[in-house]
Design an enzyme around this catalytic site. Structure first.
Site, short mmCIF file in Angstrom:
data_model
loop_
_atom_site.label_atom_id
_atom_site.label_comp_id
_atom_site.label_asym_id
_atom_site.label_seq_id
_atom_site.Cartn_x
_atom_site.Cartn_y
_atom_site.Cartn_z
N HIS A 62 -4.51 -1.27 -4.03
CA HIS A 62 -5.87 -1.74 -3.70
C HIS A 62 -6.80 -1.52 -4.91
CE1 HIS A 62 -4.37 -1.93 0.37
NE2 HIS A 62 -4.22 -0.62 0.44
N SER A 111 0.84 -1.19 0.00
CA SER A 111 0.00 0.00 0.00
C SER A 111 0.88 1.24 0.00
CB SER A 111 -0.96 -0.05 1.20
OG SER A 111 -1.95 0.95 1.09
#
Length: 237
Positions: A166, A130
């Site tokens: 994501h 991330s």
């Protein structure tokens, strides 16, 4: 050989059981007992994240440590005063998720950005999930300013282009990346799904891996009329 593994989502921070991507990172070091340091700056060195890292990688036989700017050091810590030397001794450095903008600001204030570059150029594997994936690129689509303000943010620039994470699980990130392309505020990018990762060798994409059916990464860019999004073939791990 300079290597960076950018993980869209998953691993010990998101999965309850041992993840194939964590095992893959250990395998990339080529060591029986690799030295791996965790940077949890983006989460404010959250103790729960530190504990999960040490448990996951310790159980795989790694020599684990972490560098924390917001917590008092403990027996598992690299001292802030020693991070230049100690990080260069690692086999891998893993950067966790959280607030990308805040992590970059702290790193630049302490000069850690320069040490990370030195480690990368010296052959230390850099990995992250991330925020820990986006930070290595010239730019990333981040929610550091809040969910309502997803926008590009300048990264460290070790890797050319932009990055989104994501990707397929968060349609707002996809819309924000496409809008940034259309506004010419982010360059050609790689967009990485949860349960997928992109490996860069000597600053060039070497391949995409995944550990869940349907997860992959995409090359995205604006051709003047529309955003082009091309799925890459991912190898299962």
């Amino acid at each position: 050989m300079k290597r960076i593994l950018a993980i869209g989502g998953g691993g010990f921070m998101m999965e309850d059981t041992l993840s194939p991507i964590d095992e893959y990172i250990v395998s990339l070091t080529g060591k029986v007992r690799p030295r791996i340091c965790y940077l949890a700056t983006a989460s404010g060195d959250l103790p729960a994240h530190l504990d999960k890292f040490h448990a996951a990688y310790g159980n795989m036989g790694c020599e684990t440590s972490h560098l924390a700017f917001f917590r008092q050091p403990d027996s598992r810590s690299i001292l802030v005063s020693e991070f230049h030397t100690k990080l260069l001794e690692q086999d891998a450095i893993f950067v966790g998720g959280g607030n990308t903008k805040s992590a970059l600001a702290v790193w630049r204030e302490w000069g850690l950005d320069n040490v990370l570059k030195e480690a990368w150029e010296g052959g230390v594997l850099l990995a992250g999930m991330s925020a820990g994936a986006m930070c290595w690129f010239e730019a990333g689509v981040t929610d550091s300013l809040g969910r309502a303000m997803l926008r590009p943010l300048d990264g460290l620039g070790f890797l050319r282009g932009g990055c989104a994470v994501h990707y397929s699980s968060d349609q707002e990130r996809r819309r924000s990346l496409h809008a940034a392309h259309q506004a010419w505020t982010i360059p050609t990018s790689i967009a990485i799904d949860d349960f997928a990762a992109a490996l860069y060798v000597d600053a060039s994409l070497d391949g995409v891996v995944s550990w869940r059916a349907g997860s992959t990464a995409y090359q995205t860019y604006y051709d003047g009329d529309a955003v082009v999004e091309t799925a890459m073939v991912a190898a299962n791990i």
